[in-house]
Design a protein around this motif. Structure first.
Motif, PDB file in Angstrom:
ATOM      1  N   GLY A   2      -3.292  -1.258  -4.021  1.00 47.92           N
ATOM      2  CA  GLY A   2      -2.446  -0.148  -3.584  1.00 47.92           C
ATOM      3  C   GLY A   2      -2.697   0.238  -2.141  1.00 47.92           C
ATOM      4  O   GLY A   2      -1.779   0.655  -1.437  1.00 47.92           O
ATOM      5  N   ALA A   6       0.218   0.479   0.545  1.00 46.30           N
ATOM      6  CA  ALA A   6       0.478   1.698   1.313  1.00 46.30           C
ATOM      7  C   ALA A   6       0.410   1.419   2.813  1.00 46.30           C
ATOM      8  O   ALA A   6       1.224   1.934   3.590  1.00 46.30           O
ATOM      9  N   PHE A  26       4.717   4.822  -0.653  1.00 47.48           N
ATOM     10  CA  PHE A  26       4.685   5.150  -2.082  1.00 47.48           C
ATOM     11  C   PHE A  26       5.178   3.973  -2.917  1.00 47.48           C
ATOM     12  O   PHE A  26       4.522   3.556  -3.871  1.00 47.48           O
ATOM     13  N   ALA A  29       2.832   0.862  -2.602  1.00 49.90           N
ATOM     14  CA  ALA A  29       1.564   1.080  -3.304  1.00 49.90           C
ATOM     15  C   ALA A  29       1.774   0.882  -4.802  1.00 49.90           C
ATOM     16  O   ALA A  29       0.967   0.221  -5.471  1.00 49.90           O
ATOM     17  N   TRP A  30       2.861   1.424  -5.326  1.00 50.94           N
ATOM     18  CA  TRP A  30       3.166   1.227  -6.745  1.00 50.94           C
ATOM     19  C   TRP A  30       3.386  -0.262  -7.050  1.00 50.94           C
ATOM     20  O   TRP A  30       2.835  -0.787  -8.009  1.00 50.94           O
ATOM     21  N   ALA A  47       0.127   5.432  -6.703  1.00 49.62           N
ATOM     22  CA  ALA A  47       1.186   5.706  -5.733  1.00 49.62           C
ATOM     23  C   ALA A  47       1.259   7.195  -5.425  1.00 49.62           C
ATOM     24  O   ALA A  47       1.451   7.588  -4.265  1.00 49.62           O
ATOM     25  N   THR A  50      -1.398   8.102  -3.056  1.00 45.16           N
ATOM     26  CA  THR A  50      -1.012   7.711  -1.703  1.00 45.16           C
ATOM     27  C   THR A  50      -0.140   8.767  -1.061  1.00 45.16           C
ATOM     28  O   THR A  50      -0.359   9.176   0.086  1.00 45.16           O
TER      29      THR A  50
END
Length: 77
Positions: A2, A6, A26, A29-30, A47, A50
């Protein structure tokens, strides 16, 4: 994973304006967490972390900038 998502989202988001800087880290990261084998719920927690960290940094920077501006104005006058 992640963290890298990010980071990459932040860099790519620079080319898409303010919404890109907020949304792309977001989303990536997810996505990176999900692709690394995490369940969608776990990836969503990363996420959100983040996004919260990004917003916390923005607020902290704004406070520091206002404080610096006040100190400069006080020094001038």
């Amino acid at each position: 994973a992640g963290l890298w998502g990010a980071f990459l989202g932040g860099i790519l988001g620079l080319f898409l304006g303010v919404l890109g800087v907020l949304i792309l880290p977001f989303l990536l990261a997810w996505l990176f967490e999900y692709l690394s084998g995490r369940r969608p719920e776990e990836a969503l927690k990363a996420a959100w972390g983040t996004l919260v960290g990004l917003m916390g940094g923005v607020v902290a920077k704004a406070i520091v900038h206002v404080a610096m501006g006040i100190l400069v104005i006080r020094a001038i006058f």
